[in-house]
Write an enzyme that holds these catalytic residues in place. Structure first.
Site, short mmCIF file in Angstrom:
data_model
loop_
_atom_site.label_atom_id
_atom_site.label_comp_id
_atom_site.label_asym_id
_atom_site.label_seq_id
_atom_site.Cartn_x
_atom_site.Cartn_y
_atom_site.Cartn_z
N ASP A 69 0.86 -1.16 0.00
CA ASP A 69 0.00 0.00 0.00
C ASP A 69 0.92 1.23 0.00
OD1 ASP A 69 -2.43 1.52 0.34
OD2 ASP A 69 -1.83 1.79 2.43
N ASP A 117 0.10 5.21 1.08
CA ASP A 117 0.02 6.12 2.23
C ASP A 117 -0.09 5.34 3.54
OD1 ASP A 117 -0.72 8.94 0.80
OD2 ASP A 117 -1.67 7.27 -0.23
N ASP A 127 -1.49 -0.96 5.73
CA ASP A 127 -1.75 -0.45 7.09
C ASP A 127 -3.23 -0.28 7.37
OD1 ASP A 127 -2.02 3.05 7.03
OD2 ASP A 127 -1.82 1.83 5.23
#
Length: 220
Positions: free
Chosen positions: A11, A13, A170
């Site tokens: 991922d 950000d 995250d």
């Protein structure tokens, strides 16, 4: 530990980069442009992974159901486009992690829900992504995460079977998407998660620093 891995997908950000300062600045400019007092980055950071919805929620207490949300979202996007690499940086240890992945001969890439409007200019401007072999945005396929389609497209572009790709993210939707794609999954607990308990996500592993991934990949 993971065996027989040929590629690592991340991922963006909150996993590879900390974009919260620029996202927060874009939203806070909307407040100050309206004569409202600015808010500290600490207010914006926990919601950075939620994009415009999260930033406008912090700045104005607004939800997508609000009649003005569409117009304010576009204003936020324009602000963000103007500043999106001014304060954004890779998390500590990420550059070294990517260097070791490259050195080991593994393929790697990015699968994010951020739209290509932002993903492509941002990754082109940051040297970190010069060796990425696939960049999948939230609008690259008809479905965004938690649907597995973006991850499966990344694996296809890399020419690697999904089961030989590790996906690191995250957010719970990252883990859901990775599991649905048949990939081993890793929860990155060093980004915006704070004290969030990731145990219910059912990731195959959780890391508290980028360097910890090297142990899972048997590269440490």
């Amino acid at each position: 530990m993971f065996n027989d891995i040929d590629a690592v997908l991340f991922d963006l950000d909150g996993t590879l980069i900390d974009s919260a300062p620029d996202l927060g600045a874009a939203a806070d400019k909307m407040r100050t442009d309206r004569g409202l007092p600015g808010l500290p980055l600490t207010d914006y950071r926990p919601m950075a992974g939620a994009g415009a919805r999260g930033m406008l929620g912090v700045a104005f207490g607004m939800t997508p159901e609000n009649a003005d949300f569409g117009a304010l979202k576009e204003e936020f996007f324009l602000n963000y486009e103007a500043c999106m690499t001014q304060r954004t940086y890779a998390f500590d240890g990420v550059a070294e992690l990517i260097e070791k992945i490259d050195h080991a001969g593994l393929k790697w890439g990015v699968v994010t829900n951020k739209s290509a409007r932002f993903t492509l200019p941002l990754t082109r401007q940051m040297p970190l992504f010069s060796t990425a072999q696939t960049i999948i945005s939230g609008d690259t396929t008809p479905h965004a995460k938690p649907h597995p389609a973006p991850l499966l497209e990344a694996a296809r572009q890399l020419g690697v079977a999904p089961g030989r790709c590790v996906y690191v993210g995250d957010d719970e939707r990252d883990i859901v998407a990775g599991r649905a794609a048949g990939m081993p999954t890793v929860a990155a607990a060093y980004g915006y998660l704070g004290t969030t308990d990731t145990s219910s996500w059912n990731a195959d592993a959780t890391i508290v620093s980028p360097a910890a991934l090297l142990y899972l990949l048997r590269m440490a």
